[in-house]
Design a protein around this motif. Structure first.
Motif, PDB file in Angstrom:
ATOM      1  N   THR A 127      -2.475   4.339   2.731  1.00  0.00           N
ATOM      2  CA  THR A 127      -1.666   3.681   4.569  1.00  0.00           C
ATOM      3  C   THR A 127      -2.843   4.593   5.386  1.00  0.00           C
ATOM      4  N   MET A 166       0.942  -1.276   0.166  1.00  0.00           N
ATOM      5  CA  MET A 166       0.017   0.202  -0.130  1.00  0.00           C
ATOM      6  C   MET A 166       0.960   1.111  -0.029  1.00  0.00           C
ATOM      7  N   HIS A 212      -0.045  -4.331   4.243  1.00  0.00           N
ATOM      8  CA  HIS A 212       0.016  -2.983   4.672  1.00  0.00           C
ATOM      9  C   HIS A 212       0.672  -2.800   5.719  1.00  0.00           C
ATOM     10  N   LYS A 241      -2.496  -2.233  12.394  1.00  0.00           N
ATOM     11  CA  LYS A 241      -2.462  -3.933  11.839  1.00  0.00           C
ATOM     12  C   LYS A 241      -2.700  -4.574  12.812  1.00  0.00           C
TER      13      LYS A 241
END
Length: 580
Positions: free
Chosen positions: A222, A217, A244, A249
């Motif tokens: 992000t 990303m 990611h 996360k």
């Protein structure tokens, strides 16, 4: 007077979804094959029906109805050549982008080519007659029901997608004479949202973005995901193919793979599905009641059979649309997930020498700013249980999901940034399948391969695979054991040393601990490296079983025991009786 429908489920599903999508206009032509559909429609006063003997005329009538009213119109005809006469009108609809739904009733298509009366082959459509075509077979089980439900939703949505146009449904009938069904089945409506449409409200308390395999990303995407999570009490469920690396996360595999533990706190109310194929088979346990799919392709991808909306737009546009306040921060859900995972990590028991043990021992010392590739299934799964250092990027060939090119993909990636370390974790069958690639003259000193050599296709020997029931005999053909030197201590060593690789090896925990820091040294050395780790299938399977079953809650244990007694079909039957 009660409405009476046919007992043919595929027709019930079609009628139910026509109603849910507010489609009521029907032009029906006479025939025997479409009796079950037409009689069911005729019995329901919701539908506005018109009769036309000549199918050529019926199709043009539908064009006029659709153009003047601005609404979709359904056509119904019988078998034989009836549908061929729709072609001129459907061609008109195609070029004028009119939403005409051509439903051609048919006998079972398995009879095609066997001189069956009044049965023609409709499996191939001319390019400019319809923009989409589906076939609805008779419904025999829940999988057939789901398939019909998805196909009908897809067909109806295509009527208006990208400007609209005609769509074809080939509808199988068994000529049932039972018209005693008074209630249509509950069906799931799937809607497609375009950037110009009114967006549905997001009112759920806990939201999780589920990311399948995804290209890395951008910083902008992000940040958009982080802003969305902060304002919606959301997290991002990832594995090592998700691309990611943001603040929210959550590497969920350790929690979602537990057999005897269902931690409801991690399950969201709503899942936002982005990315492509996931390599994490246990992901379904952390998917919410409803799923919203976001993808520029706009296609219906009902991976978890809970799809509600498809947003056909760039992901960044979606996340910005649903970000309420950029300065708002609600991290309650993130904290809850992190705390549960930290507790699980602390409870991990000692496991045998295996790919899993290697991952547990090594994941924290992978050099910063390096790239880590995994072969599919066992290697990816083993390392998915553990978080990698934040600056480490990771990938796996889960698109086609084959064993054939993981080494070559790793080598190709390593050629892009020759000042960066590229690691690969690969099982023996996958390595030997692609071993010629390490002889490529472009291989650089930044390449490092961790070869887990257990002498077999370990996936087929793991405790939870159906082939494991055959014990060691599974090695003969299912797991293809004993090939490629049968764990020879010199075959790979001589091969890779002759190709200018530095070679390391280990056959137990003590030997591994003596050399693994050398393999993970953060400096690019004067040679590429190959570290061969010899394990055995029993310990690999034991390690996996331990990893998936150390966390226990009473309700999950009870459910698993019932599943073991009744089997999956029995569990589904009980759920059907209970309406759950």
């Amino acid at each position: 007077m009660k409405i009476k429908y046919t007992d043919e489920k595929n027709i019930q599903i079609l009628i139910a979804l026509l109603k849910r999508h507010s489609i009521k206009k029907v032009v029906a032509s006479p025939g025997g094959t479409n009796v079950t559909l037409v009689r069911s429609l005729q019995n329901d006063p919701y539908f506005e029906m018109y009769s036309a003997v000549d199918e050529r005329s019926a199709a043009y009538m539908a064009c006029g109805l659709a153009e003047e009213s601005g609404e979709p119109v359904v056509l119904s005809c019988t078998g034989a050549t009836a549908s061929r006469n729709y072609m001129p009108g459907l061609t008109e609809a195609f070029y004028k982008k009119l939403p005409v739904l051509s439903v051609t009733s048919s006998q079972d298509i398995s009879k095609i080519g066997h001189l069956t009366p009044q049965l023609i082959d409709r499996t191939v459509m001319p390019n400019d007659v319809v923009k989409h075509s589906v076939h609805l077979p008779l419904v025999k089980d829940s999988d057939d029901f789901w398939s019909c439900e998805i196909k009908v939703n897809n067909a109806i949505l295509e009527l208006v997608r990208h400007g609209g146009g005609p769509v074809h449904i080939n509808l199988t009938t068994a000529y049932s004479k039972n018209f005693e069904v008074e209630k249509l089945p509950d069906v799931r409506v799937i809607k497609r949202i375009m950037p110009i449409d009114i967006f549905p409200e997001m009112t759920e308390r806990k939201v999780a973005i589920f990311v399948g395999s995804h290209s890395k990303m951008s910083q902008e995407l992000t940040q958009a995901v982080d802003d969305f999570c902060a304002s919606n009490n959301a997290v991002v469920f990832c594995d090592h193919t998700s691309g990611h690396y943001g603040k929210y996360k959550v590497v969920h595999s350790l929690a979602s793979s537990q057999i005897y533990s269902n931690y409801r706190g991690m399950t969201p109310d709503l899942s936002i599905h982005i990315g492509e194929v996931t390599g994490d088979y246990g992901a379904g346990k952390i998917i919410g009641r409803n799923v919203w799919r976001v993808s520029e392709d706009g296609e219906i991808r009902d991976t978890f059979r809970k799809l509600q909306y498809v947003f056909e737009m760039p992901e960044i546009e979606f996340f910005k649309k649903y970000t309420k306040q950029k300065d708002k921060k609600n991290e309650q859900y993130l904290t809850l997930c992190k705390e549960h995972l930290e507790k699980l990590y602390e409870e991990i028991p000692e496991i045998p020498f295996s790919n899993l043990w290697v991952a547990k021992k090594s994941h924290k010392i992978v050099p910063k700013n390096s790239v880590l590739h995994f072969a599919i299934l066992n290697s990816l799964r083993s390392w998915n249980y553990f978080e990698l250092p934040k600056s480490v990027e990771s990938n796996s060939n889960v698109g086609g999901f084959g064993i054939d090119g993981c080494v070559s993909s790793l080598i190709g990636a390593s050629l892009v940034h020759k000042d960066k370390l590229y690691f690969g974790v690969i099982g023996d069958l996958a390595f030997f399948y692609d071993m010629n690639s390490i002889g490529n003259r472009h291989v650089g000193n930044n390449l490092r391969i961790l070869l887990i050599n257990n002498g077999t296709g370990i996936e087929f020997r793991n405790f939870n695979h159906s082939a494991s029931a055959f014990g060691e005999s599974a090695d003969e053909f299912h797991a293809a054991g004993g090939h490629f030197g049968n764990k020879s201590k010199t075959l790979v060593k001589n091969y890779c040393q002759n190709l200018r690789f530095e070679y390391l090896s280990a056959s137990n925990k003590e030997e591994f601990e003596k050399v693994y820091e050398r393999f993970f040294t953060e400096n690019i050395t004067d040679k590429p490296m190959l570290f061969e780790v010899f394990t055995n299938s029993d310990e690999e399977s034991n390690a996996l079983e331990t990893m998936m079953s150390f966390s226990k809650t009473s309700n999950a244990k009870a459910k698993n025991a019932i599943r073991g007694i009744l089997g999956e079909k029995g569990v589904k039957a009980i759920k059907g009786i209970l309406g759950k």
